[in-house]
Write an enzyme that holds these catalytic residues in place. Structure first.
Site, mmCIF file in Angstrom:
data_model
loop_
_atom_site.group_PDB
_atom_site.id
_atom_site.type_symbol
_atom_site.label_atom_id
_atom_site.label_comp_id
_atom_site.label_asym_id
_atom_site.label_seq_id
_atom_site.Cartn_x
_atom_site.Cartn_y
_atom_site.Cartn_z
ATOM 1 N N HIS A 83 70.377 15.676 44.983
ATOM 2 C CA HIS A 83 71.699 15.215 45.440
ATOM 3 C C HIS A 83 72.426 16.353 46.155
ATOM 4 O O HIS A 83 72.949 16.175 47.253
ATOM 5 C CB HIS A 83 72.528 14.709 44.258
ATOM 6 C CG HIS A 83 73.970 14.460 44.594
ATOM 7 N ND1 HIS A 83 74.384 13.396 45.352
ATOM 8 C CD2 HIS A 83 75.097 15.166 44.305
ATOM 9 C CE1 HIS A 83 75.700 13.441 45.502
ATOM 10 N NE2 HIS A 83 76.158 14.515 44.874
ATOM 11 N N ASP A 108 75.543 19.033 79.672
ATOM 12 C CA ASP A 108 74.649 19.021 78.515
ATOM 13 C C ASP A 108 74.849 20.351 77.811
ATOM 14 O O ASP A 108 75.686 21.155 78.204
ATOM 15 C CB ASP A 108 73.175 18.817 78.925
ATOM 16 C CG ASP A 108 72.369 18.152 77.805
ATOM 17 O OD1 ASP A 108 72.526 18.555 76.631
ATOM 18 O OD2 ASP A 108 71.596 17.232 78.101
ATOM 19 N N TRP A 124 70.318 23.188 43.363
ATOM 20 C CA TRP A 124 70.334 23.566 44.783
ATOM 21 C C TRP A 124 70.456 25.080 44.918
ATOM 22 O O TRP A 124 70.076 25.651 45.913
ATOM 23 C CB TRP A 124 71.487 22.870 45.527
ATOM 24 C CG TRP A 124 72.782 23.618 45.551
ATOM 25 C CD1 TRP A 124 73.656 23.740 44.530
ATOM 26 C CD2 TRP A 124 73.340 24.367 46.653
ATOM 27 N NE1 TRP A 124 74.729 24.507 44.902
ATOM 28 C CE2 TRP A 124 74.556 24.893 46.210
ATOM 29 C CE3 TRP A 124 72.929 24.607 47.968
ATOM 30 C CZ2 TRP A 124 75.371 25.684 47.031
ATOM 31 C CZ3 TRP A 124 73.744 25.389 48.781
ATOM 32 C CH2 TRP A 124 74.950 25.919 48.303
ATOM 33 N N SER A 129 65.945 24.908 61.982
ATOM 34 C CA SER A 129 66.675 23.914 62.762
ATOM 35 C C SER A 129 68.118 24.347 63.009
ATOM 36 O O SER A 129 68.607 24.336 64.137
ATOM 37 C CB SER A 129 66.654 22.578 62.020
ATOM 38 O OG SER A 129 67.673 21.741 62.475
ATOM 39 N N SER A 130 68.795 24.774 61.942
ATOM 40 C CA SER A 130 70.216 25.120 62.078
ATOM 41 C C SER A 130 70.410 26.380 62.903
ATOM 42 O O SER A 130 71.369 26.480 63.676
ATOM 43 C CB SER A 130 70.852 25.319 60.703
ATOM 44 O OG SER A 130 70.766 24.134 59.970
ATOM 45 N N HIS A 147 78.311 31.304 50.365
ATOM 46 C CA HIS A 147 79.735 31.122 50.605
ATOM 47 C C HIS A 147 80.108 30.904 52.060
ATOM 48 O O HIS A 147 80.864 29.994 52.353
ATOM 49 C CB HIS A 147 80.619 32.159 49.927
ATOM 50 C CG HIS A 147 81.968 31.537 49.698
ATOM 51 N ND1 HIS A 147 82.234 30.732 48.623
ATOM 52 C CD2 HIS A 147 83.053 31.481 50.484
ATOM 53 C CE1 HIS A 147 83.447 30.220 48.748
ATOM 54 N NE2 HIS A 147 83.971 30.653 49.867
ATOM 55 N N GLU A 200 78.313 29.412 53.944
ATOM 56 C CA GLU A 200 77.864 28.023 54.072
ATOM 57 C C GLU A 200 78.994 27.042 53.734
ATOM 58 O O GLU A 200 79.123 26.001 54.366
ATOM 59 C CB GLU A 200 76.659 27.788 53.160
ATOM 60 C CG GLU A 200 76.220 26.350 53.012
ATOM 61 C CD GLU A 200 75.550 25.777 54.256
ATOM 62 O OE1 GLU A 200 75.259 26.571 55.183
ATOM 63 O OE2 GLU A 200 75.342 24.575 54.304
ATOM 64 N N TYR A 240 82.035 27.401 54.354
ATOM 65 C CA TYR A 240 82.884 27.279 55.543
ATOM 66 C C TYR A 240 82.136 26.582 56.670
ATOM 67 O O TYR A 240 82.751 25.909 57.509
ATOM 68 C CB TYR A 240 83.426 28.652 55.933
ATOM 69 C CG TYR A 240 84.285 29.180 54.806
ATOM 70 C CD1 TYR A 240 85.499 28.570 54.526
ATOM 71 C CD2 TYR A 240 83.847 30.188 53.966
ATOM 72 C CE1 TYR A 240 86.258 28.974 53.452
ATOM 73 C CE2 TYR A 240 84.598 30.597 52.887
ATOM 74 C CZ TYR A 240 85.806 29.989 52.632
ATOM 75 O OH TYR A 240 86.541 30.379 51.558
ATOM 76 N N SER A 279 92.113 18.824 63.405
ATOM 77 C CA SER A 279 92.985 19.461 64.393
ATOM 78 C C SER A 279 92.976 18.712 65.724
ATOM 79 O O SER A 279 93.889 18.886 66.540
ATOM 80 C CB SER A 279 92.557 20.912 64.629
ATOM 81 O OG SER A 279 92.586 21.621 63.413
ATOM 82 N N HIS A 333 82.446 35.630 43.849
ATOM 83 C CA HIS A 333 83.272 34.785 42.965
ATOM 84 C C HIS A 333 82.455 33.631 42.393
ATOM 85 O O HIS A 333 82.939 32.911 41.530
ATOM 86 C CB HIS A 333 84.564 34.314 43.650
ATOM 87 C CG HIS A 333 84.392 33.313 44.735
ATOM 88 N ND1 HIS A 333 85.245 33.230 45.797
ATOM 89 C CD2 HIS A 333 83.469 32.354 44.941
ATOM 90 C CE1 HIS A 333 84.854 32.260 46.593
ATOM 91 N NE2 HIS A 333 83.773 31.715 46.100
ATOM 92 N N HIS A 334 81.229 33.457 42.884
ATOM 93 C CA HIS A 334 80.323 32.525 42.222
ATOM 94 C C HIS A 334 79.647 33.174 41.014
ATOM 95 O O HIS A 334 78.844 32.543 40.342
ATOM 96 C CB HIS A 334 79.242 32.050 43.193
ATOM 97 C CG HIS A 334 79.789 31.304 44.376
ATOM 98 N ND1 HIS A 334 79.906 29.934 44.402
ATOM 99 C CD2 HIS A 334 80.280 31.739 45.557
ATOM 100 C CE1 HIS A 334 80.429 29.564 45.563
ATOM 101 N NE2 HIS A 334 80.663 30.629 46.277
ATOM 102 N N THR A 360 93.769 29.542 55.071
ATOM 103 C CA THR A 360 93.567 28.116 54.805
ATOM 104 C C THR A 360 94.923 27.426 54.670
ATOM 105 O O THR A 360 95.151 26.354 55.240
ATOM 106 C CB THR A 360 92.747 27.927 53.517
ATOM 107 O OG1 THR A 360 91.692 28.891 53.529
ATOM 108 C CG2 THR A 360 92.164 26.562 53.440
ATOM 109 N N LYS A 399 96.662 26.868 57.996
ATOM 110 C CA LYS A 399 96.202 25.677 58.718
ATOM 111 C C LYS A 399 96.950 24.439 58.226
ATOM 112 O O LYS A 399 97.398 23.618 59.023
ATOM 113 C CB LYS A 399 94.704 25.476 58.480
ATOM 114 C CG LYS A 399 93.826 26.232 59.466
ATOM 115 C CD LYS A 399 92.373 25.885 59.189
ATOM 116 C CE LYS A 399 91.427 26.764 59.984
ATOM 117 N NZ LYS A 399 91.193 26.321 61.347
ATOM 118 N N ARG A 449 78.382 21.687 33.625
ATOM 119 C CA ARG A 449 77.671 20.976 34.685
ATOM 120 C C ARG A 449 76.194 20.862 34.310
ATOM 121 O O ARG A 449 75.703 21.572 33.462
ATOM 122 C CB ARG A 449 77.658 21.778 35.977
ATOM 123 C CG ARG A 449 78.889 22.259 36.477
ATOM 124 C CD ARG A 449 78.659 23.335 37.542
ATOM 125 N NE ARG A 449 78.058 22.778 38.746
ATOM 126 C CZ ARG A 449 77.958 23.444 39.885
ATOM 127 N NH1 ARG A 449 78.400 24.677 39.974
ATOM 128 N NH2 ARG A 449 77.405 22.897 40.931
#
Lengths: 646, 335
Positions: A85, A114, A149, A177-178, A261, A263, A265, A276, A310-311, A336, A339, A458
């Site tokens: 998941h 293009d 994950w 790919s990314s 982290h 990631e 963002y 926006s 912080h993880h 943040t 914004k 969790r």
């Protein structure tokens, strides 16, 4: 198998491996396409299908946890399902859905025909698709990844079966790919902007794409290193994470979160970009403080690199490290917050049209505020000693990634649907979709805050009856099915709107940016004439002239009275207004459209197919590795020898 | 009309209160009901931050809802004035949150350091995580047990944690926050219970198949009681009758290969893979504190451990019913 290669040098037909594909409709047109719009749609459809799959996994999780001592899934199955998941929603849904919008919209928004490397773009799609299928094939080949994950070593190196191998190789594939896509977008943004579109005239969505692409280019290699080390530890007896051999399991955590982290963002900034775009259109006001919104996005991009630990507050890095990462985590909340205030100010004294795209953007803001505030509470390190690895965290990141990203992406879907398909989605069903999803989302995830604080960890497949968690868990399961119902409504909306297509016209929302100047759907070459940009929100300024006091008056079409930057454009070139531009070919060819568009190609999909073959080979047979490498080389060879357009 | 509305409102809020109180009672792992100084310190730090967050939430969401209602489109509305920004306001709402966060940062960092300190005169407990149970040693008392940690009330406990296999996390929410257990590394935390009672906890870092079944208990007792518990635990185990010993050593996989029973080391009971069984009968739970320690539960466990606990390392030994009952009698007698 490589004997098809017959280089010829006759008559500029080049060293073609195959005859050039010519299909413009049907399956082959999609397989060989290099059109950014078609690729964007492929990304969107594929990611949405994975969204359904990931959603079904979520429902299974919720069914299992609906009651104490649940028996819907075994422990083994549950662990596979929660791992898949997470992997699905992050790598196969939110990232590629964002990529769908990048692909389709970005060239249109910057006035390009293009992306910079159309075939590379096709390649990244096919690698994504094959990577996703590779990952899911694990279910049929003895068991899906089951280490979470986050794949913490040494559990991930010790788990038996091929599950975590599919994890390592699948993520490496998706990373290719990314990375390829990100480089493509960076080059596109830097080089293919329409004349006059300076960086500070780019739509915020393009800016956020730019930031995200840089994050990916720098973050993915870190993950790739970790995944290779994981694979080596599992198969080649290395000791990167093995204490007995002098390795360190915490090294994996640093590598993973140094990717992980940024990631986060990568997952949220595209949605912020969409919001926006949407807010100004439906408030009929320009984005408040455009430079600040842009720079806060860039600031998040930089600061995102300084918060990974912080993880890991409970890992035992010591009080100095924990304090430093507490500070950096608190202060990333500042850009943040900026914004959010700018979005509020955009709406302030606006003329707010509560259309479906706007509702989803408002949903994004309201839910993201909650996710942001709970995020700040994690920065209170001692509080995080209690919160980490509980449902409080699950609540937090779903408020960010579902309440944030997914709401934002739906906002984008409703907003750009008429542009992509030429017809509107039903507003009525769209609103039902929104309210139902908002309700279901909060039913599902708000109670998780409470459960987490009440001590529910969790990733547990079961819990006993006497913990006092029963009511909230049941409520969450009900909420999950409400969300599922809302998604079905969306599907219904899509099908129904297609049947009773209401033509959208070029500009159904009275929007501000270049993509709305061309037809819906846009022609393969996007713009008959490359637009010239003289301001931020160029299309808006073409339609409305703005006085000194900020008051607007519509520009009379073709009239001489225009005062807006774009209205004065009848310069030497003698262009008509952008959306009426007719007939001058690119570069002033006489008559007809002498627009050179890249031709379709077989080679991206062939090259991409080589990568999963290599991956299967690494697990099952060395001969397959050779086959995969040959396929990849064949694809690249043919690709290199084929002109991009003919 | 108004009255029915008021009644409805009362009924609704009464229902809500009932629901909340139903959830409020019997929460053995509630972080918001701290039962010792460490957890209380954390809770007291979290409280004001929570209320600040609530304030910000109400303020910002309030502004948002107000804006949406107040400025929503009305028929015939003119195009609004095009405001592009306002430097002063933007600077203000950049600085304000930064200042607020800086204020929060001070007590946060102070608390990080104070929680890390090693307390003087603490009782040290060493905990080693295994898939999926906890080994508990008291080095100063030279005793070893599993899954249930007895502590004296009012005494600071210095918990040193490490792992035998994968990463686990030690968590007894009402007493302290989490601390990860990592192989090859010793971490620590300090906890203390205000009053006697049983405090539940469980592993908080995903550690494989039965992560959910890796639970633990802290049993806080007054110091005298703790002392007598410790003295009893220091005794070697009662020697099993010869026939029971024969079952234990003669099984396809002898018990001593994995388990230690103090006093029976000479008979091969020195294994380090499973929990120490010396005073098994004195524990209230077993198998990662998931089953109550009753003869019935123990018998069911011995018949087929992996069927009772997913992924359990202890194999089905293929014991006959008589053998099971003999073992149950012996083990439950190890008080």
């Amino acid at each position: 198998m490589a004997t098809v290669v017959q280089p010829t040098d006759r008559s500029g037909r080049s060293r073609a491996v195959f005859r050039r594909p010519r299909a413009t409709t049907g399956v082959w047109s999609w397989i060989t396409t290099v059109d950014h719009k078609k690729i964007g749609m492929l990304y969107g459809v594929t990611a949405f299908l994975f969204f359904i799959v990931g959603g079904v996994e979520a429902l299974l999780i919720r069914l299992q946890l609906a009651r104490p001592n649940g028996r819907v899934l075994t422990a083994e199955a549950y662990n596979e399902i929660f791992t898949m998941h997470g992997l699905t929603m992050i790598f196969l849904v939110v990232m590629p859905l964002s990529a769908a919008f990048f692909n389709y919209m970005l060239p249109l928004m910057i006035g390009a025909r293009d992306v910079a490397f159309p075939r590379l773009n096709a390649f990244s799609y096919w690698v994504f698709l094959f990577g996703g299928l590779f990952l899911y094939s694990a279910f049929l080949l003895g068991g899906a990844p089951n280490g979470g994950w986050f794949g913490y070593a040494p559990l991930s190196t010790k788990l038996v079966g091929h599950g975590m191998d599919f994890y390592a190789l699948g993520l490496i594939t998706l990373g290719i790919s990314s990375t390829v896509a990100a480089i493509n977008f960076v080059v596109t943004i830097l080089n293919l902007r329409a004349p006059g579109m300076s960086l500070m005239r780019m739509p915020v969505f393009v800016w956020m794409t730019f930031v995200v692409s840089f994050l990916l280019v720098f973050a993915l290699p870190v993950l790739t290193v970790g995944l290779f080390e994981l694979f080596f530890d599992r198969h080649f007896g290395t000791n990167f994470f093995q204490v007995g051999g002098g390795g360190d399991p915490v090294l994996w955590q640093h590598l993973f979160w140094l990717f992980g982290h940024p990631e986060v963002y990568v997952l949220i900034l595209p949605a912020m970009g969409i919001v926006s775009e949407v807010l100004p259109v439906f408030s009929r006001k320009p984005l408040f403080g455009y430079p600040v919104v842009v720079f806060s996005g860039i600031a998040i991009g930089f600061m995102g690199w300084g918060v990974w630990a912080h993880h890991m507050f409970a890992v035992g890095l010591g009080p100095v490290a924990n304090s430093a990462f507490a500070l950096s985590t608190m202060f990333i909340a500042v850009p943040t917050g900026v914004k959010i205030f700018n979005w509020l100010a955009t709406m302030w004294r606006g003329d707010i049209h509560l259309k479906t795209p706007m509702l989803f953007s408002l949903g994004f803001i309201t839910m993201f505020i909650i996710g942001g505030l709970s995020g700040v509470t994690h920065a209170i390190v001692p509080a995080d000693y209690q919160q980490t690895d509980t449902y409080y965290i699950v609540a937090h990141f779903h408020y960010v990634l579902f309440g944030g990203s997914i709401f934002g992406l739906f906002s984008g879907a409703y907003y750009w649907w008429p542009k992509v398909f030429g017809h509107m989605l039903s507003e009525r069903i769209g609103k039902w979709h929104f309210w139902l999803m908002l309700l279901g989302f909060n039913l599902t995830f708000a109670p998780m805050h409470i459960l987490g604080l009440q001590g529910m960890p969790r990733r547990i497949y079961t819990y006993p009856d006497h913990m006092g968690w029963n009511v909230w868990n049941l409520l969450e399961t009900v909420g999950a099915f409400v969300i599922a119902t809302s998604i079905l409504l969306f599907v219904f909306n899509v099908i129904r709107s297609r049947r009773r297509a209401q033509p959208a016209g070029n500009d159904p929302w009275d929007a501000r940016t270049l993509e709305w100047t061309t037809s819906s759907p846009p022609p393969p070459y996007n713009f008959e004439e490359v637009p010239v940009v003289r301001s931020l929100d160029p299309f808006w300024h073409e339609k409305y002239a703005e006085g000194e006091d900020g008051r607007l008056a519509p520009v009379v079409a073709g009239g001489a009275g225009g005062e807006g930057p774009l209205a004065e454009k009848d310069g030497p070139g003698g262009h008509g207004s952008m959306n009426e531009a007719e007939g001058h070919g690119d570069g002033g060819h006489e008559g007809g459209h002498a627009i050179h568009m890249p031709s379709p190609s077989y080679f991206p999909v062939i090259a991409a197919a080589g990568i999963p073959i290599i991956a299967y080979g690494l697990l099952y047979s060395n001969i397959l590795v050779v086959d995969g490498v040959l396929t990849l080389l064949l694809g690249l060879y043919g690709w290199a020898n084929e002109p991009s357009a003919e | 009309m108004r009255r029915t509305k008021a009644r409805l409102l009362i009924a609704l809020s009464a229902g809500l209160v009932l629901l909340l109180s139903a959830c409020g009672g019997g929460l053995p792992q509630n972080t918001l009901e701290p039962a010792g100084p460490t957890a209380r310190t954390i809770d007291r730090l979290f409280d004001p931050v929570f209320w600040i967050a609530v304030f910000v939430f109400v303020l910002v969401e309030g502004l948002l809802v107000y804006a949406v209602i107040r400025f929503r489109h009305r028929p015939g509305a003119a195009v609004p004035v095009q405001v592009h920004g306002n430097k002063r306001m933007e600077i203000a709402w950049t600085i304000a949150p930064a200042v607020l966060l800086a204020v929060i940062a001070v007590p946060t960092i102070v608390t990080i350091f104070s929680l890390y300190r090693t307390p003087p005169n603490a009782l040290t407990v060493e905990i080693t995580g295994h898939q999926w149970w906890w080994d508990v040693k008291y080095p100063s008392l030279q005793l070893e047990t599993a899954n249930e940690i007895h502590i004296p009330v009012g005494q600071k406990i210095f918990v040193k944690v490490t792992s035998y296999d994968v990463i686990h996390s030690f968590w007894v929410p009402r007493l302290a926050g989490k601390q990860d257990l990592e192989p090859g590394k010793i971490n620590h935390l300090t906890m203390e219970a205000d009053s006697a009672g049983t405090y539940l906890g469980q592993c908080a870092e995903y550690c494989g198949t039965s992560h959910a079944n890796m639970r633990l208990r802290v049993i806080a007792e007054d110091p005298a009681q703790f002392q007598s518990w410790a003295e009893a635990q220091q005794q070697p185990a009662a020697r099993p009758p010869a026939d029971v010993l024969a079952i234990m050593t003669g099984a396809s996989q002898p018990c001593g290969g994995c388990h230690t029973i103090n006093g029976l080391e000479a008979d091969g009971f020195g294994g380090q893979i499973g929990p120490n069984l010396t005073h098994f009968g004195s524990r209230t739970t077993f198998a990662g504190a998931i089953f109550p320690n009753t003869p019935e539960e123990l018998a069911a466990w011995l018949r087929d451990p992996p069927a009772r606990k997913a992924g359990a390392d202890m194999p089905n030994l293929g014991l006959s019913e008589q053998e099971v009952q003999a073992l149950v009698t012996y083990l439950e007698g190890l008080k």
